[in-house]
Enzyme design. Structure first.
Site, short mmCIF file in Angstrom:
data_model
loop_
_atom_site.label_atom_id
_atom_site.label_comp_id
_atom_site.label_asym_id
_atom_site.label_seq_id
_atom_site.Cartn_x
_atom_site.Cartn_y
_atom_site.Cartn_z
N HIS A 1 10.66 15.39 -13.72
CA HIS A 1 11.95 14.93 -13.20
C HIS A 1 12.27 13.50 -13.60
O HIS A 1 13.39 13.06 -13.39
CB HIS A 1 11.99 15.09 -11.68
CG HIS A 1 12.28 16.50 -11.27
ND1 HIS A 1 11.42 17.53 -11.51
CD2 HIS A 1 13.37 17.05 -10.68
CE1 HIS A 1 11.94 18.66 -11.07
NE2 HIS A 1 13.12 18.40 -10.56
N GLU A 32 -12.90 37.59 -20.38
CA GLU A 32 -11.57 38.09 -20.13
C GLU A 32 -10.69 37.82 -21.35
O GLU A 32 -10.95 36.90 -22.13
CB GLU A 32 -10.98 37.39 -18.90
CG GLU A 32 -11.59 37.88 -17.60
CD GLU A 32 -10.92 39.14 -17.10
OE1 GLU A 32 -11.16 40.21 -17.69
OE2 GLU A 32 -10.16 39.07 -16.13
N LYS A 91 19.21 32.08 -13.19
CA LYS A 91 18.57 32.53 -14.43
C LYS A 91 17.08 32.80 -14.20
O LYS A 91 16.54 33.80 -14.67
CB LYS A 91 18.76 31.47 -15.52
CG LYS A 91 18.35 31.94 -16.89
CD LYS A 91 18.97 31.07 -17.98
CE LYS A 91 18.62 31.62 -19.34
NZ LYS A 91 19.51 31.11 -20.40
N ASP A 92 16.43 31.90 -13.46
CA ASP A 92 15.01 32.11 -13.16
C ASP A 92 14.82 33.32 -12.27
O ASP A 92 13.83 34.05 -12.40
CB ASP A 92 14.41 30.87 -12.47
CG ASP A 92 14.23 29.71 -13.44
OD1 ASP A 92 14.11 29.98 -14.65
OD2 ASP A 92 14.22 28.56 -12.99
N SER A 131 14.55 17.89 -17.84
CA SER A 131 14.10 18.96 -18.71
C SER A 131 14.53 18.72 -20.15
O SER A 131 15.59 18.15 -20.40
CB SER A 131 14.68 20.29 -18.24
OG SER A 131 14.27 20.56 -16.93
#
Ligand code: FES
Lengths: 190, 439
Positions: B219, B291, B247-248, B223
């Site tokens: 912040h 994994e 959107k998220d 972004s």
């Protein structure tokens, strides 16, 4: 806290001529005292993670060798780790002795790795010296690798009939633990 | 924080006013993920994955805390207690499958998030700290996932733990004592299982703490965006809420569908059958693999088969594996190109895509047995992996001719700067928190 008191102290008149004030001494002593305590407390905080007494107590085992025929091997468990006890055939001993020391990554002869009079008994940890897998080759029908000893499937290390590393990523021969023959047919490991 | 035109927080009712002068938490949320955070208007769907990774972390924490209520970390009963969760605990199978697959989804989200970062040059100034903190999260997640995989105490758990702690044994002189200290014994057993459980429970909260730092650091500059061009005017941004929450939210829906498919229909597809066999210190599975999210690094580890000057092959592999992750931390300083986005760096873009293919190759080899031709292929792929970071990126930064950047974010979206005001201005200045009905 010490630093704060110290900077306050800077405004106070100096007491001794040599530049060391009584307050400096008190600061230092006051901080060192708990610092030693903190240092001492770190010991249990770190050392508690080392093997505990019961883990260390399981440190020696006796193994009876009578049932193991030449050409066979058994796995025993020692300190939660596998042990390979292998009865070498005459051919395997010969193969191990025929190797030129210069070719070996970790040069040791078969005699270095066995006890005198008991050359046919190869006793090693069954723990690959690369990253610790159990190599194959001790049980009937398992892949013995290119050198007829043991083969570690994890990253492809090949050990010969004396348990010496011959090919692959492992740096060292299979470790020979401390052991002694109690009689001709029994050993104590650890 | 961020831009002067960010919408100011105004407490609306008596309660929020009372709170605002005592604990301004609503103000914090408003500025962090609400209307008070202006975000470039041109973010694509790759920008969803930060939120998705955060969501995955929450899923892991919630399911993990519940599983811990039924699990017992003792070598003698750990395996049975996991079967108890699967068979006896009400919906235990669901919680465990969600946790196991949730880990994979966390890594998928992080990998895409990191890949997006590298493609769009998000690691460059002024966002180095955001990037470094993100890499710290990734490292912590790797450690947490490794310890979590040990807990079911199956064959892969045991041998994975043995091989990975064996890596530490490769350190000259002190390695073996450190390894014994870490395990609390000479091989993984109850002592190791218990401490792994303790740390596996702790680390996710440490990760959550670093996530807060990561978002805080984000912040400060705000972004990034796909053009890599800085925000210049209010037209370039829209408020996070409602534009990106929407959107998220959509992205999250798609993510949850994929997650549900895995949990309900393919719950073991990403796992390994050997882990349903109880740990046995006397027999190694024919083919030990970690994994899937460690495969590329495992391939790098195994690609060092002969001694390198005076360093043993084993130690070399370990150094290479850790360097493969640490070298990524250096990216902000390896890449001096002033252009961030690969959209305007045709050569970088090409090498980036080769690097992605390279990762897929390493991934594939990491899951294969340590035999030819996989060893040789991983050696070549490892060479490219390191050259990409240590040679290609620094050199490209000096010699590459980049294509022209748009003048502004708005220009890249609309084709011209200074748009006919209404759209953008109403977006960025409207203070109404619910401008669009959700119908
Ligand atoms: S552990 Fe045996 S070759 Fe790696």
């Amino acid at each position: 806290m010490a630093a704060v008191e110290h900077s306050e102290g800077a405004h106070a008149p100096a007491e001794a001529g040599d530049g060391i004030r009584r307050r400096d001494f008190i600061n230092l002593a006051a901080v060192s005292f708990p610092a030693m305590g903190v240092g001492a407390v770190l010991i249990p905080l770190i050392n508690n993670m080392n093997p505990s007494a019961d883990v260390l107590a399981l440190s020696s085992i006796d193994v009876d060798l009578t049932p193991i025929q030449a050409g066979q091997a058994i796995k025993a468990e020692w300190r939660k780790q596998p042990m390979f006890i292998r009865h070498l055939t005459a051919g395997e001993i010969e193969a191990a002795n025929a190797v030129d020391m210069g070719e070996l990554r970790d040069p040791e002869s078969l005699a270095d790795r066995t006890k005198p009079e008991h050359q046919q008994w190869l006793i090693t940890l069954g723990v690959c010296t690369h990253l610790g897998c159990v190599p194959l080759g001790a049980a009937e029908g398992e892949n013995k690798g290119e050198f007829g000893g043991y083969f570690c499937p994890c990253h492809g290390s090949h050990y010969d009939t004396a348990g010496r590393i011959r090919k692959g990523p492992a740096p060292l021969n299979l470790e020979v633990p401390e052991y002694e023959f109690m009689s001709d047919t029994s050993v104590r490991i650890g | 924080m961020s831009f002067p035109w960010a919408q100011q927080y105004e407490p609306k009712n008596g309660f929020t006013k009372w709170m605002d002068s005592r604990l301004p938490i609503f103000r914090l949320v408003h500025g962090a993920v609400g209307p008070g955070y202006p975000v470039p208007r041109n973010l694509n769907y790759f920008w969803n994955f930060g939120v998705l990774a955060g969501f995955a972390l929450m899923v892991q924490i919630v399911t993990g805390i519940i599983l811990a209520m039924h699990y017992r970390a003792d070598g003698a009963i750990a395996f049975a207690s996991v079967e108890h969760i699967m068979r006896n605990v009400n919906e235990g199978w669901f919680l465990r499958y969600a946790h196991a697959n949730g880990a994979s989804f966390f890594f998928i989200a992080m990998y895409i998030h990191i890949g997006r970062n590298i493609y769009y040059g998000s690691y460059k100034a002024p966002r180095e700290m955001v990037f470094l903190l993100g890499m710290v999260i990734y490292l912590l997640a790797m450690a947490t996932a490794f310890m979590g995989y040990v807990l079911p105490w199956g064959q892969m758990s045991f041998w994975g733990a043995k091989v990975i702690t064996g890596l530490i044994g490769a350190i000259p002189f002190v390695g073996e004592s450190i390894q014994t200290w870490l395990l609390g014994g000479f091989a993984p057993d109850t002592a190791a299982l218990n401490r792994f459980f303790s740390l596996h429970y702790l680390l996710p909260f440490v990760i959550a703490g670093v996530v807060i730092l990561h978002i805080w650091a984000l912040h400060i500059p705000g972004s990034g965006n796909p053009t890599g061009v800085d925000v210049k005017s209010p037209q370039d941004t829209v408020p996070f809420h409602p534009y990106y929450t929407a959107k998220d939210g959509f992205g999250l829906g798609v993510y949850l569908i994929a997650f549900a498919i895995m949990v309900f229909f393919l719950p073991n597809a990403l796992g390994h059958a050997d882990n349903y066999i109880e740990a046995n210190p006397l027999s190694t599975p024919a083919h030990i693999v970690p994994e899937w999210y460690y495969y590329p690094f495992y391939a790098i580890l195994r690609s060092f088969t002969s001694d390198f000057f005076f360093i043993e092959a084993k130690l070399m592999g370990v150094i290479a594996m850790f360097s493969a992750i640490l070298v990524v931390f250096l990216l902000p300083w390896l890449d001096n190109s002033p252009v961030r986005s690969a959209n305007y760096r045709p050569k970088f873009r090409m090498f980036f895509y080769i690097w992605l293919v390279d990762l897929v190759v390493l991934f594939y080899c990491g899951g294969m047995p340590a035999e030819e031709p996989y060893v040789m292929i991983s050696q070549i792929a490892t060479a490219y992996y390191f050259s990409f970071f240590l040679i290609i990126i620094p050199v490209l930064a000096k010699i590459e001719r980049t294509t022209p950047l748009p003048n502004s974010i708005t220009e890249s979206v609309l084709g011209h700067d200074e748009p006919v005001a209404p759209v953008a201005t109403t977006k960025s200045t409207s203070g109404d928190p619910s401008p669009q009905p959700a119908v």
